[in-house]
Design a protein around this motif. Structure first.
Motif, mmCIF file in Angstrom:
data_model
loop_
_atom_site.group_PDB
_atom_site.id
_atom_site.type_symbol
_atom_site.label_atom_id
_atom_site.label_comp_id
_atom_site.label_asym_id
_atom_site.label_seq_id
_atom_site.Cartn_x
_atom_site.Cartn_y
_atom_site.Cartn_z
ATOM 1 N N TYR A 1 -44.039 29.573 24.124
ATOM 2 C CA TYR A 1 -43.698 30.138 25.437
ATOM 3 C C TYR A 1 -43.422 29.021 26.456
ATOM 4 N N ASN A 2 -44.298 28.017 26.511
ATOM 5 C CA ASN A 2 -44.085 26.903 27.443
ATOM 6 C C ASN A 2 -42.773 26.181 27.168
ATOM 7 N N THR A 3 -42.496 25.952 25.887
ATOM 8 C CA THR A 3 -41.266 25.240 25.515
ATOM 9 C C THR A 3 -40.033 26.025 25.946
ATOM 10 N N LEU A 4 -40.018 27.335 25.667
ATOM 11 C CA LEU A 4 -38.867 28.162 26.031
ATOM 12 C C LEU A 4 -38.730 28.270 27.552
ATOM 13 N N TYR A 5 -39.852 28.412 28.244
ATOM 14 C CA TYR A 5 -39.831 28.545 29.715
ATOM 15 C C TYR A 5 -39.164 27.314 30.345
ATOM 16 N N ILE A 6 -39.641 26.140 29.968
ATOM 17 C CA ILE A 6 -39.092 24.905 30.558
ATOM 18 C C ILE A 6 -37.639 24.708 30.140
ATOM 19 N N THR A 7 -37.324 24.994 28.874
ATOM 20 C CA THR A 7 -35.955 24.766 28.384
ATOM 21 C C THR A 7 -34.958 25.712 29.040
ATOM 22 N N ILE A 8 -35.310 26.992 29.135
ATOM 23 C CA ILE A 8 -34.376 27.976 29.714
ATOM 24 C C ILE A 8 -34.043 27.617 31.158
ATOM 25 N N PHE A 9 -35.067 27.304 31.960
ATOM 26 C CA PHE A 9 -34.784 26.983 33.364
ATOM 27 C C PHE A 9 -34.088 25.632 33.505
ATOM 28 N N GLN A 10 -34.343 24.707 32.580
ATOM 29 C CA GLN A 10 -33.609 23.442 32.602
ATOM 30 C C GLN A 10 -32.116 23.698 32.409
ATOM 31 N N LEU A 11 -31.780 24.558 31.429
ATOM 32 C CA LEU A 11 -30.370 24.847 31.161
ATOM 33 C C LEU A 11 -29.745 25.626 32.319
ATOM 34 N N ILE A 12 -30.497 26.591 32.866
ATOM 35 C CA ILE A 12 -29.950 27.420 33.943
ATOM 36 C C ILE A 12 -29.578 26.577 35.163
ATOM 37 N N PHE A 13 -30.377 25.558 35.456
ATOM 38 C CA PHE A 13 -30.106 24.737 36.641
ATOM 39 C C PHE A 13 -29.199 23.547 36.333
ATOM 40 N N ALA A 14 -29.432 22.864 35.221
ATOM 41 C CA ALA A 14 -28.736 21.593 34.982
ATOM 42 C C ALA A 14 -27.254 21.794 34.663
ATOM 43 N N ILE A 15 -26.908 22.785 33.816
ATOM 44 C CA ILE A 15 -25.507 22.904 33.393
ATOM 45 C C ILE A 15 -24.602 23.390 34.530
ATOM 46 N N PRO A 16 -24.921 24.494 35.236
ATOM 47 C CA PRO A 16 -24.034 24.881 36.351
ATOM 48 C C PRO A 16 -23.973 23.828 37.454
ATOM 49 N N LEU A 17 -25.146 23.231 37.807
ATOM 50 C CA LEU A 17 -25.144 22.211 38.859
ATOM 51 C C LEU A 17 -24.331 20.992 38.440
ATOM 52 N N GLY A 18 -24.495 20.563 37.185
ATOM 53 C CA GLY A 18 -23.730 19.417 36.697
ATOM 54 C C GLY A 18 -22.239 19.703 36.664
ATOM 55 N N PHE A 19 -21.874 20.936 36.294
ATOM 56 C CA PHE A 19 -20.454 21.314 36.245
ATOM 57 C C PHE A 19 -19.831 21.294 37.646
ATOM 58 N N VAL A 20 -20.542 21.875 38.627
ATOM 59 C CA VAL A 20 -20.022 21.896 40.002
ATOM 60 C C VAL A 20 -19.913 20.473 40.556
ATOM 61 N N LEU A 21 -20.939 19.646 40.323
ATOM 62 C CA LEU A 21 -20.880 18.260 40.799
ATOM 63 C C LEU A 21 -19.748 17.492 40.119
ATOM 64 N N ALA A 22 -19.521 17.751 38.831
ATOM 65 C CA ALA A 22 -18.423 17.082 38.125
ATOM 66 C C ALA A 22 -17.070 17.484 38.727
ATOM 67 N N CYS A 23 -16.913 18.764 39.076
ATOM 68 C CA CYS A 23 -15.663 19.221 39.709
ATOM 69 C C CYS A 23 -15.462 18.520 41.057
ATOM 70 N N LEU A 24 -16.537 18.393 41.847
ATOM 71 C CA LEU A 24 -16.435 17.730 43.144
ATOM 72 C C LEU A 24 -16.097 16.250 42.974
ATOM 73 N N ILE A 25 -16.767 15.590 42.023
ATOM 74 C CA ILE A 25 -16.493 14.166 41.792
ATOM 75 C C ILE A 25 -15.066 13.978 41.293
ATOM 76 N N ASN A 26 -14.601 14.888 40.428
ATOM 77 C CA ASN A 26 -13.243 14.777 39.880
ATOM 78 C C ASN A 26 -12.170 14.955 40.955
ATOM 79 N N SER A 27 -12.525 15.670 42.026
ATOM 80 C CA SER A 27 -11.540 15.895 43.096
ATOM 81 C C SER A 27 -11.488 14.743 44.093
#
Length: 277
Positions: free
Chosen positions: A57-83
């Motif tokens: 449960y602890n492993t899934l909890y930390i992993t799921i929220f890591q993915l939920i925050f890191a991937i969309p935030l990283g994608f948006v920041l990459a789009c801003l940096i690319n522009s």
């Protein structure tokens, strides 16, 4: 004679990868220092252990929220940096620096950042929020580990997204501009569909890395994942039972269960995200 040059590498794989895998499989069917054969009892003990399922449960909890925050935030920041027309290299380096440090060093720094009088609480107070004693309560301790993992992994996400963004043909955007598409429509109908392969890859890598989480939570919560085992992950369970309790059979069985879980997660991720490998 060319295969002679491959011999050192093949011997290294044989002795340091294949042999430990087979030895661990053998140990998973034994128990005690005399390595007594017990069949599948170790697997049964692991799967009926409340400690193991709380670690899952602890492993899934930390992993799921890591993915939920890191991937969309990283994608948006990459789009801003690319522009950006200027200073894009500065931001690439700035965000990627945390990923170049070892997780042990990053976690050591975060112990100070998560201190009740540390910089994170200082920033919260500036925003009018109350102090959080991050590593004293189970929920806040998990969120401290999530913030650390997102901060450490964000640069990698940005670099992968930037590589994909720069590979999208510029003709797509030029043709859509002639047709009157807005920047938001270009982002939605051109950028995102062309990014699906990279985002799927990041999901799979994030899952695999998250299910193997150990160093950061060990540095924050110790061997038992304090407080109240809230930072005790599956690999932490394997480490505790193997090296802390000398129960190598139980630890090996748990390691093979983790291997099967990662295999199943990877298979379904590839199918659900329709990734072509």
């Amino acid at each position: 004679m060319w295969y002679v040059f491959l011999l050192p590498t093949l011997l290294g794989i044989l002795f340091f990868t294949v042999y430990p895998l087979l030895e661990s499989l053998r140990l998973s069917f034994t128990r005690g220092v005399e390595e007594r054969f017990v069949g599948t009892d170790n697997y049964t003990d692991v799967l009926t252990s409340d400690t193991f399922w709380y670690a899952v449960y602890n492993t899934l909890y930390i992993t799921i929220f890591q993915l939920i925050f890191a991937i969309p935030l990283g994608f948006v920041l990459a789009c801003l940096i690319n522009s950006l027309r200027r200073s894009s290299h500065f931001f690439k380096v700035l965000f990627y620096i945390p990923n170049t440090t070892s997780m042990v060093a990053a976690a050591t720094v975060f112990v100070a950042i998560l201190h009740p009088d540390g910089p994170l609480n200082y920033a919260l107070e500036l925003l009018g929020m109350e102090k959080v004693v991050w590593l004293s309560q189970p929920v806040s301790a998990k969120w401290g580990a999530i913030i650390l993992s997102v901060w450490h992994w964000l640069g990698f996400v940005i670099i992968i997204c930037l590589a994909n963004l720069q590979a999208i043909p510029i003709e797509y955007y030029e043709a859509s501009s002639i047709d009157g598409a807005t920047r938001l429509q270009q982002w939605w109908f051109i950028t995102i569909p062309n990014m699906l392969g990279s985002l799927a890859l990041l999901c799979i890598l994030g899952w695999i890395g998250g299910l193997q989480r150990f160093a950061d939570v060990f540095m924050l919560g110790g061997l038992q994942g304090s407080p109240a085992r809230s930072l005790h992950t599956v690999v932490g369970f394997i480490f505790e039972r193997g090296f802390g309790g000398n129960e190598y059979g139980i630890a090996s069985a748990a390691a093979y269960i983790l291997f099967l879980v990662i295999l199943v997660f990877t298979y379904f991720n590839i199918k659900l995200l329709r990734m072509k490998i």
